[in-house]
Write a protein that holds these residues in place. Sequence first.
Motif, PDB file in Angstrom:
ATOM      1  N   GLU A 161       0.846  -1.192   0.000  1.00 17.28           N
ATOM      2  CA  GLU A 161       0.000   0.000   0.000  1.00 17.28           C
ATOM      3  C   GLU A 161       0.884   1.246   0.000  1.00 17.28           C
ATOM      4  N   VAL A 162       0.548   2.196  -0.857  1.00 18.30           N
ATOM      5  CA  VAL A 162       1.290   3.450  -0.964  1.00 18.30           C
ATOM      6  C   VAL A 162       0.318   4.600  -0.724  1.00 18.30           C
ATOM      7  N   THR A 163       0.621   5.462   0.228  1.00 15.01           N
ATOM      8  CA  THR A 163      -0.221   6.628   0.500  1.00 15.01           C
ATOM      9  C   THR A 163       0.150   7.747  -0.464  1.00 15.01           C
ATOM     10  N   LEU A 164      -0.809   8.166  -1.274  1.00 19.67           N
ATOM     11  CA  LEU A 164      -0.584   9.226  -2.261  1.00 19.67           C
ATOM     12  C   LEU A 164      -0.944  10.605  -1.730  1.00 19.67           C
TER      13      LEU A 164
ATOM     14  N   LYS B 149     -14.373  13.562 -11.531  1.00 13.98           N
ATOM     15  CA  LYS B 149     -13.022  14.080 -11.339  1.00 13.98           C
ATOM     16  C   LYS B 149     -12.947  14.793  -9.996  1.00 13.98           C
ATOM     17  N   VAL B 150     -12.020  14.358  -9.148  1.00  9.85           N
ATOM     18  CA  VAL B 150     -11.824  14.966  -7.839  1.00  9.85           C
ATOM     19  C   VAL B 150     -10.366  15.395  -7.730  1.00  9.85           C
ATOM     20  N   THR B 151     -10.166  16.668  -7.384  1.00  8.91           N
ATOM     21  CA  THR B 151      -8.826  17.187  -7.146  1.00  8.91           C
ATOM     22  C   THR B 151      -8.707  17.533  -5.671  1.00  8.91           C
ATOM     23  N   LEU B 152      -7.704  16.967  -5.006  1.00  6.29           N
ATOM     24  CA  LEU B 152      -7.446  17.249  -3.604  1.00  6.29           C
ATOM     25  C   LEU B 152      -6.168  18.071  -3.509  1.00  6.29           C
ATOM     26  N   ARG B 153      -6.217  19.175  -2.759  1.00 10.34           N
ATOM     27  CA  ARG B 153      -5.055  20.052  -2.597  1.00 10.34           C
ATOM     28  C   ARG B 153      -4.856  20.367  -1.120  1.00 10.34           C
ATOM     29  N   GLN B 154      -3.596  20.399  -0.725  1.00 12.88           N
ATOM     30  CA  GLN B 154      -3.227  20.859   0.609  1.00 12.88           C
ATOM     31  C   GLN B 154      -1.811  21.400   0.513  1.00 12.88           C
ATOM     32  N   GLY B 155      -1.675  22.715   0.642  1.00 10.52           N
ATOM     33  CA  GLY B 155      -0.365  23.338   0.446  1.00 10.52           C
ATOM     34  C   GLY B 155       0.111  23.086  -0.971  1.00 10.52           C
ATOM     35  N   GLN B 156       1.311  22.549  -1.107  1.00  6.92           N
ATOM     36  CA  GLN B 156       1.877  22.232  -2.421  1.00  6.92           C
ATOM     37  C   GLN B 156       1.455  20.854  -2.928  1.00  6.92           C
ATOM     38  N   ASP B 157       0.835  20.044  -2.059  1.00  6.38           N
ATOM     39  CA  ASP B 157       0.406  18.701  -2.446  1.00  6.38           C
ATOM     40  C   ASP B 157      -0.902  18.755  -3.223  1.00  6.38           C
ATOM     41  N   GLU B 158      -0.979  17.999  -4.306  1.00  2.00           N
ATOM     42  CA  GLU B 158      -2.198  17.921  -5.116  1.00  2.00           C
ATOM     43  C   GLU B 158      -2.269  16.548  -5.770  1.00  2.00           C
ATOM     44  N   ILE B 159      -3.475  16.000  -5.793  1.00  3.69           N
ATOM     45  CA  ILE B 159      -3.719  14.752  -6.513  1.00  3.69           C
ATOM     46  C   ILE B 159      -5.044  14.881  -7.246  1.00  3.69           C
ATOM     47  N   VAL B 160      -5.078  14.419  -8.490  1.00  2.00           N
ATOM     48  CA  VAL B 160      -6.288  14.444  -9.305  1.00  2.00           C
ATOM     49  C   VAL B 160      -6.731  13.009  -9.524  1.00  2.00           C
ATOM     50  N   LEU B 161      -7.986  12.717  -9.173  1.00  2.00           N
ATOM     51  CA  LEU B 161      -8.547  11.384  -9.329  1.00  2.00           C
ATOM     52  C   LEU B 161      -9.578  11.388 -10.447  1.00  2.00           C
ATOM     53  N   SER B 162      -9.422  10.490 -11.387  1.00  2.00           N
ATOM     54  CA  SER B 162     -10.433  10.262 -12.413  1.00  2.00           C
ATOM     55  C   SER B 162     -11.202   9.026 -11.981  1.00  2.00           C
TER      56      SER B 162
ATOM     57  N   LEU C 186     -14.212   4.904  -0.510  1.00  2.00           N
ATOM     58  CA  LEU C 186     -14.554   4.526  -1.882  1.00  2.00           C
ATOM     59  C   LEU C 186     -13.387   3.734  -2.442  1.00  2.00           C
ATOM     60  N   LYS C 187     -13.687   2.594  -3.048  1.00  3.48           N
ATOM     61  CA  LYS C 187     -12.637   1.745  -3.613  1.00  3.48           C
ATOM     62  C   LYS C 187     -13.002   1.350  -5.026  1.00  3.48           C
ATOM     63  N   TRP C 188     -11.994   1.201  -5.861  1.00  6.45           N
ATOM     64  CA  TRP C 188     -12.222   0.747  -7.215  1.00  6.45           C
ATOM     65  C   TRP C 188     -10.944   0.163  -7.782  1.00  6.45           C
ATOM     66  N   TYR C 189     -11.118  -0.706  -8.725  1.00  2.26           N
ATOM     67  CA  TYR C 189     -10.020  -1.243  -9.530  1.00  2.26           C
ATOM     68  C   TYR C 189     -10.245  -0.764 -10.947  1.00  2.26           C
ATOM     69  N   ASP C 190      -9.228  -0.774 -11.735  1.00  7.84           N
ATOM     70  CA  ASP C 190      -9.414  -0.498 -13.154  1.00  7.84           C
ATOM     71  C   ASP C 190     -10.374  -1.553 -13.692  1.00  7.84           C
ATOM     72  N   GLY C 191     -11.466  -1.116 -14.302  1.00  7.77           N
ATOM     73  CA  GLY C 191     -12.452  -2.043 -14.870  1.00  7.77           C
ATOM     74  C   GLY C 191     -13.358  -2.696 -13.852  1.00  7.77           C
ATOM     75  N   ASP C 192     -13.452  -2.161 -12.633  1.00  9.82           N
ATOM     76  CA  ASP C 192     -14.244  -2.752 -11.563  1.00  9.82           C
ATOM     77  C   ASP C 192     -15.733  -2.446 -11.731  1.00  9.82           C
TER      78      ASP C 192
END
Length: 91
Positions: A4-7, A34-47, A76-82
């Motif tokens: 497991e890797v925390t992004l 599409k969800v974009t999470l930001r905190q300071g300089q950290d950002e992750i975009v989820l499709s 919320l959990k998903w796999y590619d093609g789930d």
Amino acid sequence: MGREVTLFSSKEPKSRSEVATFLRSLADRLDTAKVTLRQGQDEIVLSLPDEMTLELKVEDEDKRRKGVQHSLEVELKWYDGDSAAGPVSLG
């Protein structure tokens, strides 16, 4: 077993009203897939896929000094093609 890797991670105190506002905003973004999470300089975009698994968990943990800590976890959990499992509803 997979690794497991925390992004992205965030933990901050908020009022119940602030949490409700955040969750409503998150729900609106879920609709757009599409969800974009930001905190300071950290950002992750989820499709997000059309189908995912919603996991709800309520726990009580005795923290001894502070008493019982209650938690409501929404995951919320998903796999590619789930595809999703059975439905749950709010009461």
